[in-house]
Motif scaffolding. Structure first.
Motif, PDB file in Angstrom:
ATOM      1  N   SER A 138      21.162  10.025  19.064  1.00  0.00           N
ATOM      2  CA  SER A 138      22.069  10.363  17.955  1.00  0.00           C
ATOM      3  C   SER A 138      23.297   9.460  18.043  1.00  0.00           C
ATOM      4  CB  SER A 138      22.507  11.825  18.067  1.00  0.00           C
ATOM      5  OG  SER A 138      23.437  11.965  19.121  1.00  0.00           O
ATOM      6  N   GLY A 139      24.090   9.450  16.985  1.00  0.00           N
ATOM      7  CA  GLY A 139      25.312   8.639  16.988  1.00  0.00           C
ATOM      8  C   GLY A 139      26.232   8.981  18.160  1.00  0.00           C
ATOM      9  N   GLY A 140      26.394  10.266  18.395  1.00  0.00           N
ATOM     10  CA  GLY A 140      27.272  10.693  19.491  1.00  0.00           C
ATOM     11  C   GLY A 140      26.716  10.277  20.851  1.00  0.00           C
ATOM     12  N   GLN A 141      25.376  10.363  20.960  1.00  0.00           N
ATOM     13  CA  GLN A 141      24.746   9.934  22.217  1.00  0.00           C
ATOM     14  C   GLN A 141      24.871   8.434  22.402  1.00  0.00           C
ATOM     15  OE1 GLN A 141      20.896  11.638  21.468  1.00  0.00           O
ATOM     16  NE2 GLN A 141      21.390  13.538  22.553  1.00  0.00           N
ATOM     17  N   GLN A 142      24.729   7.687  21.307  1.00  0.00           N
ATOM     18  CA  GLN A 142      24.862   6.228  21.412  1.00  0.00           C
ATOM     19  C   GLN A 142      26.284   5.850  21.803  1.00  0.00           C
ATOM     20  OE1 GLN A 142      22.982   3.621  18.561  1.00  0.00           O
ATOM     21  NE2 GLN A 142      21.857   5.342  17.697  1.00  0.00           N
ATOM     22  N   GLN A 143      27.228   6.601  21.272  1.00  0.00           N
ATOM     23  CA  GLN A 143      28.614   6.293  21.602  1.00  0.00           C
ATOM     24  C   GLN A 143      28.887   6.625  23.074  1.00  0.00           C
ATOM     25  OE1 GLN A 143      30.542   4.128  20.878  1.00  0.00           O
ATOM     26  NE2 GLN A 143      31.178   4.678  18.826  1.00  0.00           N
ATOM     27  N   ARG A 144      28.271   7.695  23.578  1.00  0.00           N
ATOM     28  CA  ARG A 144      28.432   8.013  25.002  1.00  0.00           C
ATOM     29  C   ARG A 144      27.708   6.993  25.873  1.00  0.00           C
ATOM     30  NH1 ARG A 144      26.467  13.575  25.773  1.00  0.00           N
ATOM     31  NH2 ARG A 144      25.651  13.517  23.651  1.00  0.00           N
ATOM     32  N   LEU A 145      26.604   6.456  25.356  1.00  0.00           N
ATOM     33  CA  LEU A 145      25.927   5.368  26.073  1.00  0.00           C
ATOM     34  C   LEU A 145      26.870   4.159  26.189  1.00  0.00           C
ATOM     35  CD1 LEU A 145      23.490   3.845  27.269  1.00  0.00           C
ATOM     36  CD2 LEU A 145      22.671   3.459  24.931  1.00  0.00           C
ATOM     37  N   ALA A 146      27.567   3.864  25.103  1.00  0.00           N
ATOM     38  CA  ALA A 146      28.515   2.738  25.130  1.00  0.00           C
ATOM     39  C   ALA A 146      29.623   3.004  26.158  1.00  0.00           C
ATOM     40  CB  ALA A 146      29.114   2.523  23.741  1.00  0.00           C
ATOM     41  N   ILE A 147      30.056   4.254  26.257  1.00  0.00           N
ATOM     42  CA  ILE A 147      31.090   4.599  27.243  1.00  0.00           C
ATOM     43  C   ILE A 147      30.528   4.435  28.665  1.00  0.00           C
ATOM     44  CG2 ILE A 147      32.530   6.472  28.147  1.00  0.00           C
ATOM     45  CD1 ILE A 147      32.778   7.493  25.220  1.00  0.00           C
ATOM     46  N   ALA A 148      29.281   4.898  28.862  1.00  0.00           N
ATOM     47  CA  ALA A 148      28.660   4.761  30.189  1.00  0.00           C
ATOM     48  C   ALA A 148      28.537   3.286  30.576  1.00  0.00           C
ATOM     49  CB  ALA A 148      27.285   5.429  30.208  1.00  0.00           C
ATOM     50  N   ARG A 149      28.205   2.468  29.590  1.00  0.00           N
ATOM     51  CA  ARG A 149      28.075   1.028  29.862  1.00  0.00           C
ATOM     52  C   ARG A 149      29.392   0.422  30.301  1.00  0.00           C
ATOM     53  NH1 ARG A 149      25.109  -2.974  25.892  1.00  0.00           N
ATOM     54  NH2 ARG A 149      27.067  -2.650  24.856  1.00  0.00           N
ATOM     55  N   PRO A 169      30.690  15.048  11.882  1.00  0.00           N
ATOM     56  CA  PRO A 169      31.725  15.887  12.521  1.00  0.00           C
ATOM     57  C   PRO A 169      31.229  16.672  13.730  1.00  0.00           C
ATOM     58  CG  PRO A 169      31.825  16.099  10.140  1.00  0.00           C
ATOM     59  CD  PRO A 169      30.642  15.218  10.437  1.00  0.00           C
ATOM     60  N   GLU A 170      30.002  17.149  13.680  1.00  0.00           N
ATOM     61  CA  GLU A 170      29.548  17.993  14.811  1.00  0.00           C
ATOM     62  C   GLU A 170      29.272  17.174  16.074  1.00  0.00           C
ATOM     63  OE1 GLU A 170      25.803  17.610  12.220  1.00  0.00           O
ATOM     64  OE2 GLU A 170      27.951  17.604  11.983  1.00  0.00           O
ATOM     65  N   LEU A 171      29.247  15.842  15.946  1.00  0.00           N
ATOM     66  CA  LEU A 171      29.008  15.001  17.122  1.00  0.00           C
ATOM     67  C   LEU A 171      30.310  14.465  17.721  1.00  0.00           C
ATOM     68  CD1 LEU A 171      25.938  12.967  15.847  1.00  0.00           C
ATOM     69  CD2 LEU A 171      25.952  15.010  17.280  1.00  0.00           C
ATOM     70  N   VAL A 172      31.396  14.661  16.987  1.00  0.00           N
ATOM     71  CA  VAL A 172      32.672  14.107  17.437  1.00  0.00           C
ATOM     72  C   VAL A 172      33.107  14.774  18.740  1.00  0.00           C
ATOM     73  CG1 VAL A 172      35.136  14.007  16.880  1.00  0.00           C
ATOM     74  CG2 VAL A 172      33.440  13.391  15.151  1.00  0.00           C
TER      75      VAL A 172
END
Ligand SMILES: Nc1ncnc2c1ncn2[C@@H]1O[C@H](COP(=O)(O)OP(=O)(O)OP(=O)(O)O)[C@@H](O)[C@H]1O
Ligand SMILES: [Mg+2]
Length: 241
Positions: A138-149, A169-172
């Protein structure tokens, strides 16, 4: 510490940053707010050395980012940058995405890098997604992947550019929770955000950008709840209404 002194930058004939002075201390969370086009993203790109500057100085732990002799690749390892657009490699799994830079840039062994990647994915709540390709996240998961990277490079500073604006909004919330964890860990965070509520709750200081200047900077609650400048007031009225 990051010190910015009398920074000027133009794109062609258009001045975009017009004399910014700013010191960000270790462990601080600074949110940058302001109208579209006011120079917030440009500032992050200058700090990271992705954009040249016209005059002034940016010092990261005493090292001048734009000086001739500076090893910019080495300096960038201190500065994790996460953008609004997810920028994972589509053909690699989440684990491989996180393990890549530690292997190539830091020269870790494959096994070491994978172990590290596993740790960081678990940290951002993606422990069960290590083998997923980015398109399956999901978008939120991809953004957390970017943070992990970014985290896998053990940066001292994290620069976030509207990392939640493209999300439903629910992924923010899940991304903001991850950012709160980074704050609790003592990382220094500079965040461009449109989320005024998050800035008020989580930032130590907020800087309001206006046409390439910092119009107002201060404690988060002061700037957002009791702005001193008329332009800050107008901006907040517009975005909060
Ligand atoms: N690569 C570029 N080339 C030319 N002009 C640019 C470039 N990047 C940004 N600009 C211009 O510089 C100004 C500042 O842009 P910047 O992206 O820093 O604004 P911003 O505050 O991040 O805005 P937003 O909230 O919309 O993201 C804008 O007028 C923009 O058009
Ligand atoms: Mg921007």
């Amino acid at each position: 510490m990051i010190e910015i002194r009398n920074l000027h930058k133009s794109y062609g004939a258009q001045p975009v940053i017009r004399g910014i002075d700013l010191t960000i201390t270790k462990g601080e969370v600074l949110c940058l707010i302001g109208a579209s086009g006011s120079g917030k993203s440009t500032l992050l790109q200058c700090i990271n050395g992705l954009e040249p500057i016209d005059s002034g100085q940016i010092l990261v732990d005493g090292i001048e980012v734009h000086a001739r002799g500076t090893n910019i690749n080495q300096l960038r390892q201190k500065l994790g940058l996460v953008f609004q657009q997810y920028n994972a490699f589509p053909h690699l799994t989440a684990l491989e995405n996180v393990a890549l830079a530690p292997r190539i840039v830091k020269g870790m062994s494959r096994a070491q890098a994978r172990e590290l990647a596993r740790e960081h994915l678990a940290y951002v709540g993606l422990g069960d997604k290590v083998d997923a390709k980015p398109a399956r996240l999901s978008g939120g998961q991809q953004q957390r992947l970017a943070i992990a990277r970014a985290l896998a490079m053990a940066p001292d500073y994290m620069l976030f550019d509207e990392v939640t604006s493209a999300l439903d909004p629910e992924l923010v919330g899940e991304v903001l929770d991850t950012i709160r964890k980074l704050k609790a860990r003592g990382l220094t965070l500079i965040m461009v955000t449109h989320d005024i509520g998050f800035a008020r709750e989580s930032a130590d200081r907020v800087a309001f950008f206006d046409q390439g200047h910092i119009c107002e900077i201060g404690a988060a609650r002061q700037v957002i709840c009791e702005p001193r400048e008329e332009r800050t007031r107008q901006f907040l009225q517009r975005v909060l209404s």
